[in-house]
Design a protein around this motif. Sequence first.
Motif, mmCIF file in Angstrom:
data_model
loop_
_atom_site.group_PDB
_atom_site.id
_atom_site.type_symbol
_atom_site.label_atom_id
_atom_site.label_comp_id
_atom_site.label_asym_id
_atom_site.label_seq_id
_atom_site.Cartn_x
_atom_site.Cartn_y
_atom_site.Cartn_z
ATOM 1 N N PRO A 22 26.984 32.328 0.915
ATOM 2 C CA PRO A 22 25.927 32.685 2.024
ATOM 3 C C PRO A 22 25.088 31.524 2.338
ATOM 4 O O PRO A 22 24.652 31.559 3.640
ATOM 5 C CB PRO A 22 25.237 33.824 1.004
ATOM 6 C CG PRO A 22 25.715 33.795 -0.144
ATOM 7 C CD PRO A 22 26.678 32.875 -0.355
ATOM 8 N N GLN A 23 25.036 30.334 1.851
ATOM 9 C CA GLN A 23 24.163 29.251 2.638
ATOM 10 C C GLN A 23 24.820 28.450 3.578
ATOM 11 O O GLN A 23 24.241 27.773 4.467
ATOM 12 C CB GLN A 23 23.903 28.098 1.361
ATOM 13 C CG GLN A 23 25.253 27.445 0.884
ATOM 14 C CD GLN A 23 25.907 28.240 -0.379
ATOM 15 O OE1 GLN A 23 25.568 29.447 -0.466
ATOM 16 N NE2 GLN A 23 26.442 27.321 -1.133
ATOM 17 N N ALA A 24 26.209 28.937 3.767
ATOM 18 C CA ALA A 24 26.946 28.294 4.901
ATOM 19 C C ALA A 24 26.362 28.844 6.492
ATOM 20 O O ALA A 24 26.117 30.010 6.202
ATOM 21 C CB ALA A 24 28.491 28.362 4.748
ATOM 22 N N THR A 25 26.438 27.782 7.272
ATOM 23 C CA THR A 25 25.630 28.439 8.380
ATOM 24 C C THR A 25 26.808 28.954 9.526
ATOM 25 O O THR A 25 26.675 29.612 10.523
ATOM 26 C CB THR A 25 25.379 27.126 9.278
ATOM 27 O OG1 THR A 25 26.492 26.168 9.413
ATOM 28 C CG2 THR A 25 24.303 26.575 8.719
ATOM 29 N N GLY A 26 28.347 28.629 9.196
ATOM 30 C CA GLY A 26 29.188 29.172 9.933
ATOM 31 C C GLY A 26 29.608 28.307 11.078
ATOM 32 O O GLY A 26 30.654 28.510 11.897
ATOM 33 N N GLU A 27 29.127 27.017 11.216
ATOM 34 C CA GLU A 27 29.444 25.973 12.351
ATOM 35 C C GLU A 27 30.852 25.552 11.991
ATOM 36 O O GLU A 27 31.639 25.496 13.221
ATOM 37 C CB GLU A 27 28.471 24.929 12.193
ATOM 38 C CG GLU A 27 28.388 24.138 13.696
ATOM 39 C CD GLU A 27 27.439 23.197 13.566
ATOM 40 O OE1 GLU A 27 26.361 23.119 12.925
ATOM 41 O OE2 GLU A 27 27.701 22.193 14.289
ATOM 42 N N LEU A 28 31.233 25.318 11.010
ATOM 43 C CA LEU A 28 32.607 24.821 10.930
ATOM 44 C C LEU A 28 33.608 25.863 10.916
ATOM 45 O O LEU A 28 34.842 25.613 11.475
ATOM 46 C CB LEU A 28 32.640 24.363 9.093
ATOM 47 C CG LEU A 28 33.973 23.532 9.013
ATOM 48 C CD1 LEU A 28 34.309 22.383 9.666
ATOM 49 C CD2 LEU A 28 34.216 23.257 7.386
ATOM 50 N N SER A 29 33.416 26.950 10.665
ATOM 51 C CA SER A 29 34.465 28.286 10.719
ATOM 52 C C SER A 29 34.551 28.430 12.308
ATOM 53 O O SER A 29 35.473 28.499 12.810
ATOM 54 C CB SER A 29 33.834 29.475 10.226
ATOM 55 O OG SER A 29 33.536 29.401 8.970
#
Length: 338
Positions: A22-29
Amino acid sequence: MSINRKVQTLDEFTIQQLRDFPQATGELSNLLRNIGLAAKRVNVEVNKAGLVDILGDAGTVNVQGEKVKKLDVFANDQFIKVLQHGISCAGIASEELDDFVAFDDEKSIHSKYVCLFDPLDGSGNIDVNVSIGTIFGVYRRVTPVGTVVTKEDFLQPGSSQVAAGYVVYGSSTMLVYATRRGVNGFTLDPSIGEWTLSHPDIRCPEKGKIYSVNHGSFFEFDKGVQSYITACQQKSKEQGGPLRQRYVGSMVADVHRNLIKGGIFMYPGTSSKPDGKLRLLYECNPFAFIVGVAGGKATNGKIRTLDIVPSSLHERCPFFVGSKLMMEELETQLDQNG
Ligand code: AHM
Ligand code: MG
């Protein structure tokens, strides 16, 4: 017709990863999704290459009177456009461009990532229907978010990559990418135009039956490399017999096969070209990262590829990559003959 609902698309897979972290921002995805989109566009043109006059030299005119772009120039444009229009990349460097490109719009300068790529590797193989590929590495920038990226964001050792991957345009089209958490392969399903998870959690076998090298240069290799190659050819019956030599001349296809089946790929330095041919930043480092996460190894013959501190965008280096035990046998031969 039954539809396999268990098959995950690339988007579903990356969203699942976000749920788990949940701490991931999604930018890499999002960046990976952009790369997947550019690769689909390149795939369409690669598949048409035999039909339309797209193989000509850049700048020539096709039968429709349009300016022909060579496929590698086309691929380069696609990757740059998609990444520039997206909001997850602050700049790129490419085999096709002398210098890096900083995306200086307000959205892009707030991105954490830069991407280095070879848009179409092995492009000399296009007109004979042999697989070609795209290679990419993603780094977290070292300059502050909110500023325009500089060269130091691109000149980082490969160990700093946060993700790396490749696309192989072959009998099917596959996108394989690695983060530190694992390597996963997605096959393009042309019926729905989606990348679907076909090779979850790829592990490189500890050893294999294949060695890949350009044998034509054998007498230009140094003693250590020659004696390793000779050892591959002289394996006894108890050791499983001589290894198979396989060399397509498209690194993406050669390393992909060896990653899945087990094997070693070598592009050594030669007496006339001591640094070999392959480029450190966007050809060797991504594969060193991917194969490393999958359990294999990569070196320049002296140190780990991922530990090389680059000094220029297009520098070359000798490259050895593959199954762990085969790489260790190579290292022993290089040490003994060094
Ligand atoms: P390219 O970037 O000009 O396409 O060259 C890179 C390719 C690699 O994919 C491949 O492993 C190598 O060149 C083959 O070179 P050689 O013909 O010297 O063995
Ligand atoms: Mg290349």
